[in-house]
Design a protein around this motif. Structure first.
Motif, PDB file in Angstrom:
ATOM      1  N   SER A 124     -44.114  22.666  11.302  1.00 50.70           N
ATOM      2  CA  SER A 124     -44.720  21.506  12.034  1.00 50.70           C
ATOM      3  C   SER A 124     -45.104  21.948  13.479  1.00 50.70           C
ATOM      4  O   SER A 124     -44.351  22.625  14.096  1.00 50.70           O
ATOM      5  CB  SER A 124     -43.469  20.629  12.187  1.00 50.70           C
ATOM      6  OG  SER A 124     -44.096  19.643  13.109  1.00 50.70           O
ATOM      7  N   PRO A 125     -46.200  21.314  14.166  1.00 52.48           N
ATOM      8  CA  PRO A 125     -46.373  21.697  15.545  1.00 52.48           C
ATOM      9  C   PRO A 125     -45.272  21.262  16.184  1.00 52.48           C
ATOM     10  O   PRO A 125     -45.105  21.937  17.227  1.00 52.48           O
ATOM     11  CB  PRO A 125     -47.644  20.828  15.759  1.00 52.48           C
ATOM     12  CG  PRO A 125     -48.413  20.638  14.246  1.00 52.48           C
ATOM     13  CD  PRO A 125     -47.096  20.558  13.433  1.00 52.48           C
ATOM     14  N   LYS A 126     -44.298  20.304  16.043  1.00 50.70           N
ATOM     15  CA  LYS A 126     -43.348  19.789  16.806  1.00 50.70           C
ATOM     16  C   LYS A 126     -42.486  20.830  16.867  1.00 50.70           C
ATOM     17  O   LYS A 126     -41.228  20.844  17.626  1.00 50.70           O
ATOM     18  CB  LYS A 126     -42.802  18.504  16.263  1.00 50.70           C
ATOM     19  CG  LYS A 126     -43.984  17.470  16.362  1.00 50.70           C
ATOM     20  CD  LYS A 126     -43.278  16.060  15.818  1.00 50.70           C
ATOM     21  CE  LYS A 126     -44.296  14.988  15.843  1.00 50.70           C
ATOM     22  NZ  LYS A 126     -43.868  13.762  15.477  1.00 50.70           N
ATOM     23  N   HIS A 133     -43.666  23.298  23.373  1.00 55.71           N
ATOM     24  CA  HIS A 133     -44.166  22.017  22.847  1.00 55.71           C
ATOM     25  C   HIS A 133     -45.530  21.521  23.142  1.00 55.71           C
ATOM     26  O   HIS A 133     -45.812  21.737  24.638  1.00 55.71           O
ATOM     27  CB  HIS A 133     -43.170  20.913  23.142  1.00 55.71           C
ATOM     28  CG  HIS A 133     -41.784  21.104  22.251  1.00 55.71           C
ATOM     29  ND1 HIS A 133     -41.808  21.316  21.002  1.00 55.71           N
ATOM     30  CD2 HIS A 133     -40.773  21.020  22.871  1.00 55.71           C
ATOM     31  CE1 HIS A 133     -40.599  21.293  20.725  1.00 55.71           C
ATOM     32  NE2 HIS A 133     -39.809  21.265  21.655  1.00 55.71           N
ATOM     33  N   LYS A 141     -52.290  22.531  20.427  1.00 54.20           N
ATOM     34  CA  LYS A 141     -52.290  21.230  20.919  1.00 54.20           C
ATOM     35  C   LYS A 141     -53.406  20.391  20.251  1.00 54.20           C
ATOM     36  O   LYS A 141     -52.793  19.237  20.264  1.00 54.20           O
ATOM     37  CB  LYS A 141     -52.833  21.623  22.556  1.00 54.20           C
ATOM     38  CG  LYS A 141     -51.746  22.149  23.360  1.00 54.20           C
ATOM     39  CD  LYS A 141     -52.499  22.429  24.757  1.00 54.20           C
ATOM     40  CE  LYS A 141     -51.563  22.705  25.828  1.00 54.20           C
ATOM     41  NZ  LYS A 141     -52.178  23.040  27.121  1.00 54.20           N
ATOM     42  N   ALA A 146     -51.535  18.919  17.172  1.00 55.53           N
ATOM     43  CA  ALA A 146     -50.686  18.060  17.442  1.00 55.53           C
ATOM     44  C   ALA A 146     -51.248  16.668  17.791  1.00 55.53           C
ATOM     45  O   ALA A 146     -50.813  15.624  17.352  1.00 55.53           O
ATOM     46  CB  ALA A 146     -49.798  18.503  18.525  1.00 55.53           C
ATOM     47  N   GLU A 154     -52.441  15.101  14.726  1.00 52.25           N
ATOM     48  CA  GLU A 154     -51.465  14.506  13.926  1.00 52.25           C
ATOM     49  C   GLU A 154     -51.238  15.352  12.519  1.00 52.25           C
ATOM     50  O   GLU A 154     -51.270  14.566  11.720  1.00 52.25           O
ATOM     51  CB  GLU A 154     -51.230  13.111  13.657  1.00 52.25           C
ATOM     52  CG  GLU A 154     -50.920  12.329  14.890  1.00 52.25           C
ATOM     53  CD  GLU A 154     -50.628  10.825  14.862  1.00 52.25           C
ATOM     54  OE1 GLU A 154     -51.048  10.483  13.586  1.00 52.25           O
ATOM     55  OE2 GLU A 154     -50.270  10.097  15.752  1.00 52.25           O
TER      56      GLU A 154
END
Length: 272
Positions: free
Chosen positions: A203-205, A210, A257, A260, A263
Motif C-alpha cells: 500500500s502507498p500508505k 508518506h 504521490k 496515493a 487512490e
C-alpha cells in the motif's frame, strides 16, 4: 489450482481464504485451525503451543505430512492451503504471503473473537505477544527446516493487507494466480520446480516518506489522471529499502504521490 497462503500474524489469511472459498469455489485446508484446536484441548495459549512445538516435533510432522498428502492426492481440485509452511510442502502451488503492519495486526487480533486463549487487554500487549509469536515461529522453522519464513523470495505474490479490503486482495490473488498458472504450464516450469517471485504489492500508505497530498500534486495531474483509471496497482516498480515492517522509498516518489492521490490500492516494489 492449488494456492498456498501464509503471512504475518493478523494479516487476514482466514478472511481472505473464506472469500476465495465462497466466491471462487476453493476448498480450504487450514493448519492454523488444527493448531489452535490442539492448544485449546491442552488448555494452553497459542504462544505456549508454539514453544512446546520447539521441543516436540510430532505436532509439526503431523501437520506437514497431512498437507503434503492432501496436495498430492487432490491435484484435480481447487484448494486453498491456509498454512504457515504449505508453500514449502505443497509441490505445485501459487505461493502467497500476506503482509501487514504490526500496529494494524495488533488491533485486529485484539478485536477478534479467538477464544480465551488469545485475548489481549490492550493493543500494546497484543503487539508484544504477536512479536513474540513471530520470533518463536521463525526460530522453529529455521531450526527444523532451515527455512527463512520471512524471506519474500520464497513466494510468488507478496501482498499488503494493511489498508486494502479483503475482497480486493482476494480478487488480485486470483488474477495473479491465473496468470502465473498459465505461464507455468506454457513453460513446463511446474515440473522443473522453477516457481520464483512474481510481485511484491505494498500500500502507498506504508511507504516512507508518506506521500503528502499538497500543491505539489498540481505538477503530477497528468500522472494522477492516468493512475485513476487503475483499480489494482501501477505498472512502475518502485525500489525501496525495508526495516522491520517499514518501507523507505529509494526512487520514484512522484509515482508514489500520484498513486496515493489517485487512490490506487498498491505499489509494486522491489526491495534493495
Amino acid at each position: 489450482m492449488h494456492i498456498t497462503i501464509t503471512g504475518n500474524l493478523g494479516s487476514g489469511k482466514s478472511t481472505i481464504c473464506k472469500i476465495l472459498e465462497d466466491k471462487y469455489g476453493f476448498e480450504i485446508y487450514s493448519t492454523g485451525k488444527v493448531q489452535r484446536e490442539i492448544a485449546k484441548e491442552m488448555n494452553i495459549t497459542t504462544l505456549e503451543m508454539n514453544q512446546l512445538m520447539c521441543s516436540d516435533r510430532k505436532y509439526d510432522t503431523m501437520i506437514d505430512d497431512a498437507t503434503a498428502r492432501i496436495s498430492r492426492e487432490n491435484r484435480d481440485k481447487n484448494i486453498i492451503f491456509d498454512s504457515r509452511l504449505a508453500w514449502h510442502f505443497v509441490e505445485q502451488s501459487f505461493k502467497v504471503f500476506l503482509s501487514v503492519s504490526l500496529n494494524v495486526a495488533a488491533e485486529r487480533v485484539k478485536n477478534d473473537d479467538r477464544g480465551n486463549v488469545e485475548k489481549y487487554s490492550s493493543i500494546a500487549e497484543a503487539k508484544e505477544m504477536l512479536a513474540a509469536r513471530a520470533e518463536t515461529e521463525d526460530k522453529r522453522y529455521k531450526d527444523m527446516y532451515h527455512l527463512n519464513y520471512f524471506d519474500f523470495s520464497n513466494y510468488n505474490l507478496v501482498i499488503d493487507s494493511t489498508c486494502c479490503t479483503p475482497e480486493k486482495i482476494a480478487s488480485i490473488i486470483m488474477q495473479e494466480a491465473k496468470k502465473f498458472e498459465a505461464t507455468m504450464k506454457e513453460k513446463g516450469a511446474f515440473e522443473s520446480g522453477n516457481q520464483g517471485i512474481n510481485r511484491i504489492l505494498i500500500s502507498p500508505k506504508r511507504l516512507y516518506p508518506h506521500p503528502v497530498l499538497s500543491e505539489e500534486l498540481n505538477n503530477l495531474k497528468g500522472m494522477i489522471d492516468e493512475y485513476a483509471k487503475l483499480s489494482d496497482y501501477i505498472e512502475t516498480t518502485i525500489p525501496v529499502s525495508k526495516n522491520g515492517d517499514e518501507y523507505m522509498i529509494l526512487d520514484g516518489l512522484d509515482q508514489v504521490k500520484a498513486a496515493a492521490a489517485a487512490e490506487v490500492p498498491f505499489i509494486p516494489v522491489i526491495i534493495n
